[in-house]
Design a protein around this motif. Structure first.
Motif, PDB file in Angstrom:
ATOM      1  N   CYS A   6      45.190  41.905  49.338  1.00  0.00           N
ATOM      2  CA  CYS A   6      45.059  40.969  48.228  1.00  0.00           C
ATOM      3  C   CYS A   6      46.168  41.248  47.222  1.00  0.00           C
ATOM      4  O   CYS A   6      46.355  42.384  46.814  1.00  0.00           O
ATOM      5  CB  CYS A   6      43.689  41.146  47.564  1.00  0.00           C
ATOM      6  SG  CYS A   6      43.581  40.361  45.940  1.00  0.00           S
ATOM      7  N   ARG A   8      46.318  40.634  44.230  1.00  0.00           N
ATOM      8  CA  ARG A   8      45.838  40.936  42.885  1.00  0.00           C
ATOM      9  C   ARG A   8      45.280  42.358  42.809  1.00  0.00           C
ATOM     10  O   ARG A   8      45.704  43.155  41.990  1.00  0.00           O
ATOM     11  CB  ARG A   8      44.760  39.912  42.496  1.00  0.00           C
ATOM     12  CG  ARG A   8      44.291  40.061  41.072  1.00  0.00           C
ATOM     13  CD  ARG A   8      43.979  38.701  40.457  1.00  0.00           C
ATOM     14  NE  ARG A   8      43.224  38.910  39.226  1.00  0.00           N
ATOM     15  CZ  ARG A   8      41.962  38.557  39.082  1.00  0.00           C
ATOM     16  NH1 ARG A   8      41.321  37.945  40.075  1.00  0.00           N
ATOM     17  NH2 ARG A   8      41.346  38.779  37.936  1.00  0.00           N
ATOM     18  N   CYS A   9      44.350  42.688  43.703  1.00  0.00           N
ATOM     19  CA  CYS A   9      43.711  44.004  43.608  1.00  0.00           C
ATOM     20  C   CYS A   9      44.097  44.942  44.748  1.00  0.00           C
ATOM     21  O   CYS A   9      43.634  46.078  44.817  1.00  0.00           O
ATOM     22  CB  CYS A   9      42.197  43.860  43.526  1.00  0.00           C
ATOM     23  SG  CYS A   9      41.447  43.306  45.077  1.00  0.00           S
ATOM     24  N   CYS A  33      40.032  37.100  48.950  1.00  0.00           N
ATOM     25  CA  CYS A  33      39.734  38.519  48.792  1.00  0.00           C
ATOM     26  C   CYS A  33      38.235  38.715  48.561  1.00  0.00           C
ATOM     27  O   CYS A  33      37.647  38.040  47.732  1.00  0.00           O
ATOM     28  CB  CYS A  33      40.530  39.077  47.618  1.00  0.00           C
ATOM     29  SG  CYS A  33      40.082  40.764  47.189  1.00  0.00           S
ATOM     30  N   GLN A  35      36.851  41.323  47.348  1.00  0.00           N
ATOM     31  CA  GLN A  35      36.646  42.104  46.132  1.00  0.00           C
ATOM     32  C   GLN A  35      36.710  41.248  44.875  1.00  0.00           C
ATOM     33  O   GLN A  35      35.772  41.228  44.086  1.00  0.00           O
ATOM     34  CB  GLN A  35      37.702  43.217  46.017  1.00  0.00           C
ATOM     35  CG  GLN A  35      37.468  44.399  46.933  1.00  0.00           C
ATOM     36  CD  GLN A  35      36.170  45.113  46.616  1.00  0.00           C
ATOM     37  OE1 GLN A  35      35.808  45.261  45.445  1.00  0.00           O
ATOM     38  NE2 GLN A  35      35.470  45.540  47.663  1.00  0.00           N
ATOM     39  N   CYS A  36      37.843  40.542  44.705  1.00  0.00           N
ATOM     40  CA  CYS A  36      38.052  39.839  43.435  1.00  0.00           C
ATOM     41  C   CYS A  36      38.042  38.331  43.577  1.00  0.00           C
ATOM     42  O   CYS A  36      38.179  37.609  42.597  1.00  0.00           O
ATOM     43  CB  CYS A  36      39.345  40.311  42.763  1.00  0.00           C
ATOM     44  SG  CYS A  36      40.839  39.751  43.582  1.00  0.00           S
ATOM     45  N   THR A  38      40.212  36.299  44.812  1.00  0.00           N
ATOM     46  CA  THR A  38      41.500  35.607  44.763  1.00  0.00           C
ATOM     47  C   THR A  38      41.824  34.918  46.091  1.00  0.00           C
ATOM     48  O   THR A  38      41.629  35.509  47.149  1.00  0.00           O
ATOM     49  CB  THR A  38      42.635  36.615  44.441  1.00  0.00           C
ATOM     50  OG1 THR A  38      42.347  37.247  43.202  1.00  0.00           O
ATOM     51  CG2 THR A  38      43.989  35.939  44.358  1.00  0.00           C
TER      52      THR A  38
HETATM   53 ZN   LIG Z   1      41.507  41.069  45.349  1.00  0.00          ZN
END
Ligand SMILES: [Zn+2]
Length: 334
Positions: A6, A8-9, A33, A35-36, A38
């Motif tokens: 990802c 972003r993270c 993603c 997790q986040c 995105t």
């Molecule tokens: Zn992410």
């Protein structure tokens, strides 16, 4: 190995979200993603982002200009503009830092690194000393992996930079020998950057040596002296070495020269290095971009003619080489 992350993270827990079709009919994937949340395209942070030409064409063009086809010839053969070629070359070449970080994340037992310089004209005929067409090549002998290939003016700064990069390799290597033919600055800067004070317990000024396991050998040029008497020693150790460094490198090992073969192949592969021609690099940055591309292909994708292995595989950092097409899908770091 180069898992999709990802942007972003940086998490690798991602799933397919949807697909889309680009202009030339190819399908691309949008990931999400876990997790986040995105959403990002599979080309995000890759050399492919925003490029609309088909990969097979780009690959063919880049392979030809790194196998000796000049840039003007390539525009005619493939019917593409010079600017497109330069853009693709830069895009893929930008992957160098990421691949270098990847290589430097490994540990090495032993490396014998040959250092040499070769020269091409840049722009017009400047005196050699002022030309930015010098190229330092540092290559691990057994694997043929090239650690450094940078062009510029042949001056203090150039050698210092090359040695700075080499010192990162040194940090990952237990036993490293640097072989150079004649150029003393390699040894001098290596000593300057990484020499250590050896504690002997004796009184007086402590002795500085190269770090444990590091050797530098300078090959004497014109080694056969015609004077009578003792033969000149064939190589020199210009800098004091750590008392615990194993001294196991032999004369004949030092004299085998694999970089000469590489330099010859670079002269064949990169039109700018050909001797006695009017083809020369017009700009230093363009030459470096080409060198970065050759660096990537040589180290990670192409099977070496002599060793019959891809240098990165021979170096032990990957199980198999990376297909040139797949290079376009690797996400850049930073
Ligand atoms: Zn992410």
């Amino acid at each position: 190995m180069f898992e999709t992350k990802c942007p972003r993270c940086m998490d690798t827990e991602i799933k397919k979200f949807r697909t889309y079709i680009i202009k030339n009919g190819q399908e691309r994937t949008i990931f999400q993603c876990n997790q986040c949340g995105t959403n990002f395209s599979e080309t995000c942070n890759t050399a492919l982002a925003g490029l609309r030409s088909p990969i097979p064409l780009i690959v063919m063009v880049l392979l030809s200009i790194t196998e000796g086809t000049g840039i003007n010839a390539a525009t005619r053969i493939f019917n593409v503009s010079k600017n497109s070629i330069y853009r693709w070359q830069k895009r893929l070449g930008d992957l160098k830092d990421t691949l270098m970080l990847f290589a430097l994340a490994h540990q090495f037992l032993q490396q014998v690194i040959e250092g040499d310089e070769l020269y091409t004209k840049i722009d017009k005929n400047h005196p050699q000393e002022q030309s930015a067409g010098w190229t330092i090549v540092l290559m691990d002998r057994a694997s043929r992996f090239i650690w450094d290939m940078q062009c510029g003016r042949k001056n203090r700064k150039m050698f210092k930079k090359a040695i700075g990069r080499l010192s990162k390799v040194l940090d990952q290597t237990e036993d490293l020998t640097l072989l150079t033919d004649g150029e003393r600055r390699y040894g001098n800067f290596l000593f300057e950057i990484c020499s250590e004070v050896v504690k002997t317990g004796k009184r007086g000024r402590p002795r500085k040596t190269l770090p444990k396991g590091v050797k530098v050998r300078i090959k004497n040029k014109g080694s056969q002296s015609h004077k009578r008497g003792r033969k000149r020693q064939k190589y020199q150790a210009p800098k004091p070495e750590h008392p615990e460094t194993t001294q196991d490198i032999e004369n004949k090992e030092i004299h085998a020269n694999h970089l000469e073969a590489f330099n010859a192949s670079l002269r064949r592969r990169c039109a700018a290095y050909r001797r006695r021609t009017n083809t020369y690099a017009k700009k230093e940055n363009r030459l470096q971009e080409r060198l970065d591309l050759i660096w990537i292909f040589h180290n990670f994708s192409k099977i070496h003619f002599t060793t019959r292995r891809v240098p990165a595989v021979a170096l032990g950092i990957m199980k198999q080489g990376i297909q040139v097409e797949s290079l376009f899908c690797i996400q850049k770091i930073g």
